[in-house]
Design a protein around this motif. Structure first.
Motif, PDB file in Angstrom:
ATOM      1  N   ASP A   1       5.709   5.646   0.173  1.00 19.55           N
ATOM      2  CA  ASP A   1       4.937   6.489  -0.739  1.00 19.55           C
ATOM      3  C   ASP A   1       5.772   6.943  -1.937  1.00 19.55           C
ATOM      4  OD1 ASP A   1       2.959   6.251   1.134  1.00 19.55           O
ATOM      5  OD2 ASP A   1       3.419   8.152   2.106  1.00 19.55           O
ATOM      6  N   GLY A   2       6.917   6.337  -2.107  1.00 15.83           N
ATOM      7  CA  GLY A   2       7.835   6.777  -3.151  1.00 15.83           C
ATOM      8  C   GLY A   2       7.613   6.092  -4.481  1.00 15.83           C
ATOM      9  N   ARG A   3       8.712   5.847  -5.163  1.00 12.59           N
ATOM     10  CA  ARG A   3       8.676   5.322  -6.519  1.00 12.59           C
ATOM     11  C   ARG A   3       8.087   3.917  -6.561  1.00 12.59           C
ATOM     12  NH1 ARG A   3      14.277   5.742  -9.055  1.00 12.59           N
ATOM     13  NH2 ARG A   3      14.580   3.618  -8.379  1.00 12.59           N
ATOM     14  N   PHE A   4       7.218   3.682  -7.522  1.00 12.98           N
ATOM     15  CA  PHE A   4       6.641   2.356  -7.715  1.00 12.98           C
ATOM     16  C   PHE A   4       6.650   2.041  -9.196  1.00 12.98           C
ATOM     17  CE2 PHE A   4       3.103   5.329  -7.746  1.00 12.98           C
ATOM     18  CZ  PHE A   4       2.363   4.936  -8.855  1.00 12.98           C
TER      19      PHE A   4
ATOM     20  N   TYR B   1      -5.438   4.673  -0.044  1.00  9.02           N
ATOM     21  CA  TYR B   1      -4.242   3.930  -0.420  1.00  9.02           C
ATOM     22  C   TYR B   1      -4.312   3.448  -1.857  1.00  9.02           C
ATOM     23  CZ  TYR B   1      -3.483   3.705   4.614  1.00  9.02           C
ATOM     24  OH  TYR B   1      -3.297   4.021   5.925  1.00  9.02           O
ATOM     25  N   ARG B   2      -3.159   3.436  -2.516  1.00 11.75           N
ATOM     26  CA  ARG B   2      -3.006   2.776  -3.803  1.00 11.75           C
ATOM     27  C   ARG B   2      -2.311   1.452  -3.535  1.00 11.75           C
ATOM     28  NH1 ARG B   2      -0.415   7.914  -5.720  1.00 11.75           N
ATOM     29  NH2 ARG B   2       1.361   6.783  -4.931  1.00 11.75           N
TER      30      ARG B   2
ATOM     31  N   LEU C   1       0.846  -1.194   0.000  1.00 11.22           N
ATOM     32  CA  LEU C   1       0.000   0.000   0.000  1.00 11.22           C
ATOM     33  C   LEU C   1       0.882   1.246   0.000  1.00 11.22           C
ATOM     34  CD1 LEU C   1      -2.616  -1.041   2.697  1.00 11.22           C
ATOM     35  CD2 LEU C   1      -2.884  -1.121   0.233  1.00 11.22           C
ATOM     36  N   ALA C   2       0.486   2.239  -0.779  1.00 11.86           N
ATOM     37  CA  ALA C   2       1.122   3.555  -0.765  1.00 11.86           C
ATOM     38  C   ALA C   2       0.058   4.554  -0.335  1.00 11.86           C
ATOM     39  CB  ALA C   2       1.658   3.898  -2.150  1.00 11.86           C
TER      40      ALA C   2
ATOM     41  N   GLN D   1       5.757 -13.312 -11.061  1.00 12.74           N
ATOM     42  CA  GLN D   1       7.124 -12.807 -11.197  1.00 12.74           C
ATOM     43  C   GLN D   1       7.898 -12.911  -9.883  1.00 12.74           C
ATOM     44  OE1 GLN D   1       8.537 -11.640 -14.093  1.00 12.74           O
ATOM     45  NE2 GLN D   1       6.652 -12.347 -15.051  1.00 12.74           N
ATOM     46  N   GLY D   2       7.212 -13.270  -8.796  1.00 11.64           N
ATOM     47  CA  GLY D   2       7.896 -13.439  -7.503  1.00 11.64           C
ATOM     48  C   GLY D   2       7.681 -12.311  -6.527  1.00 11.64           C
ATOM     49  N   ALA D   3       6.787 -11.381  -6.812  1.00 11.09           N
ATOM     50  CA  ALA D   3       6.520 -10.280  -5.880  1.00 11.09           C
ATOM     51  C   ALA D   3       5.836 -10.823  -4.626  1.00 11.09           C
ATOM     52  CB  ALA D   3       5.643  -9.227  -6.543  1.00 11.09           C
ATOM     53  N   GLN D   4       6.231 -10.310  -3.477  1.00 10.71           N
ATOM     54  CA  GLN D   4       5.667 -10.739  -2.199  1.00 10.71           C
ATOM     55  C   GLN D   4       4.668  -9.704  -1.701  1.00 10.71           C
ATOM     56  OE1 GLN D   4       6.349 -13.689  -0.579  1.00 10.71           O
ATOM     57  NE2 GLN D   4       7.343 -14.119  -2.523  1.00 10.71           N
ATOM     58  N   PRO D   5       3.420 -10.098  -1.412  1.00 10.68           N
ATOM     59  CA  PRO D   5       2.456  -9.129  -0.876  1.00 10.68           C
ATOM     60  C   PRO D   5       2.728  -8.870   0.609  1.00 10.68           C
ATOM     61  CG  PRO D   5       1.434 -11.273  -1.116  1.00 10.68           C
ATOM     62  CD  PRO D   5       2.821 -11.395  -1.675  1.00 10.68           C
ATOM     63  N   THR D   6       2.436  -7.660   1.042  1.00 16.00           N
ATOM     64  CA  THR D   6       2.534  -7.355   2.468  1.00 16.00           C
ATOM     65  C   THR D   6       1.349  -8.001   3.188  1.00 16.00           C
ATOM     66  OG1 THR D   6       1.321  -5.301   2.139  1.00 16.00           O
ATOM     67  CG2 THR D   6       3.720  -5.157   2.072  1.00 16.00           C
ATOM     68  N   ASP D   7       1.325  -7.954   4.505  1.00 15.13           N
ATOM     69  CA  ASP D   7       0.280  -8.613   5.287  1.00 15.13           C
ATOM     70  C   ASP D   7      -1.118  -8.127   4.895  1.00 15.13           C
ATOM     71  OD1 ASP D   7       2.142 -10.067   6.659  1.00 15.13           O
ATOM     72  OD2 ASP D   7       2.223  -8.686   8.367  1.00 15.13           O
ATOM     73  N   ARG D   8      -1.306  -6.829   4.816  1.00 15.18           N
ATOM     74  CA  ARG D   8      -2.631  -6.274   4.527  1.00 15.18           C
ATOM     75  C   ARG D   8      -3.057  -6.625   3.097  1.00 15.18           C
ATOM     76  NH1 ARG D   8      -6.799  -5.520   7.215  1.00 15.18           N
ATOM     77  NH2 ARG D   8      -5.382  -4.892   8.859  1.00 15.18           N
ATOM     78  N   VAL D   9      -2.154  -6.505   2.158  1.00 17.31           N
ATOM     79  CA  VAL D   9      -2.480  -6.839   0.769  1.00 17.31           C
ATOM     80  C   VAL D   9      -2.764  -8.335   0.651  1.00 17.31           C
ATOM     81  CG1 VAL D   9      -1.605  -6.875  -1.597  1.00 17.31           C
ATOM     82  CG2 VAL D   9      -1.213  -4.875  -0.165  1.00 17.31           C
ATOM     83  N   ALA D  10      -2.028  -9.153   1.407  1.00 14.32           N
ATOM     84  CA  ALA D  10      -2.276 -10.600   1.386  1.00 14.32           C
ATOM     85  C   ALA D  10      -3.691 -10.892   1.866  1.00 14.32           C
ATOM     86  CB  ALA D  10      -1.252 -11.322   2.251  1.00 14.32           C
TER      87      ALA D  10
END
Length: 121
Positions: free
Chosen positions: A30-33, A18-19, A7-8, A65-74
């Motif tokens: 909140d930086g570069r994504f 949040y995005r 989340l950003a 691609q192997g990206a790991q979600p954070t707890d909230r996104v999971a």
């Protein structure tokens, strides 16, 4: 490059919005994504369709691609059925705080004294 789906934060003070983004884990919150994958508005009711919006096709791409979600996104992805439910255990959550425990002990002691007095009579 270690990728995260996280989340950003946007929105003004006390009005969070949040995005959901795919970003390099070394970048600030909140930086570069790399790509915006959806939105999350915690101010809307929990049963609202607009509360969490995700582009599942792109989310699945980043997970592949192997990206790991954070707890909230999971949790969002579990609710959407993309990820398997993960067992969580927080045994300390239900334990009362120190003051509440002290009040319970005092109440139990008073009840025990009252029971002794009635038994003595």
């Amino acid at each position: 490059m270690a990728m995260k789906i996280r989340l950003a934060r946007g929105g003004s003070k006390k009005r969070p919005f949040y995005r959901v983004v795919a970003a390099d884990s070394r970048m600030p919150r909140d930086g570069r994504f790399i790509e915006k994958l959806g939105t999350y508005n915690p101010l809307l009711p929990k049963d609202s369709e607009e509360r969490v919006k995700l582009n599942m096709e792109r989310v699945q791409h980043w997970l592949d691609q192997g990206a790991q979600p954070t707890d909230r996104v999971a949790r969002f992805l579990e609710a959407a059925g993309v990820l398997a439910k993960k067992e969580r255990n927080n045994p300390n959550k239900a334990v009362p705080g120190k003051k509440a425990q002290e009040r319970a002990e005092e109440k139990a002691a008073k009840a025990a004294e009252a029971a002794e007095e009635t038994a003595a009579e």
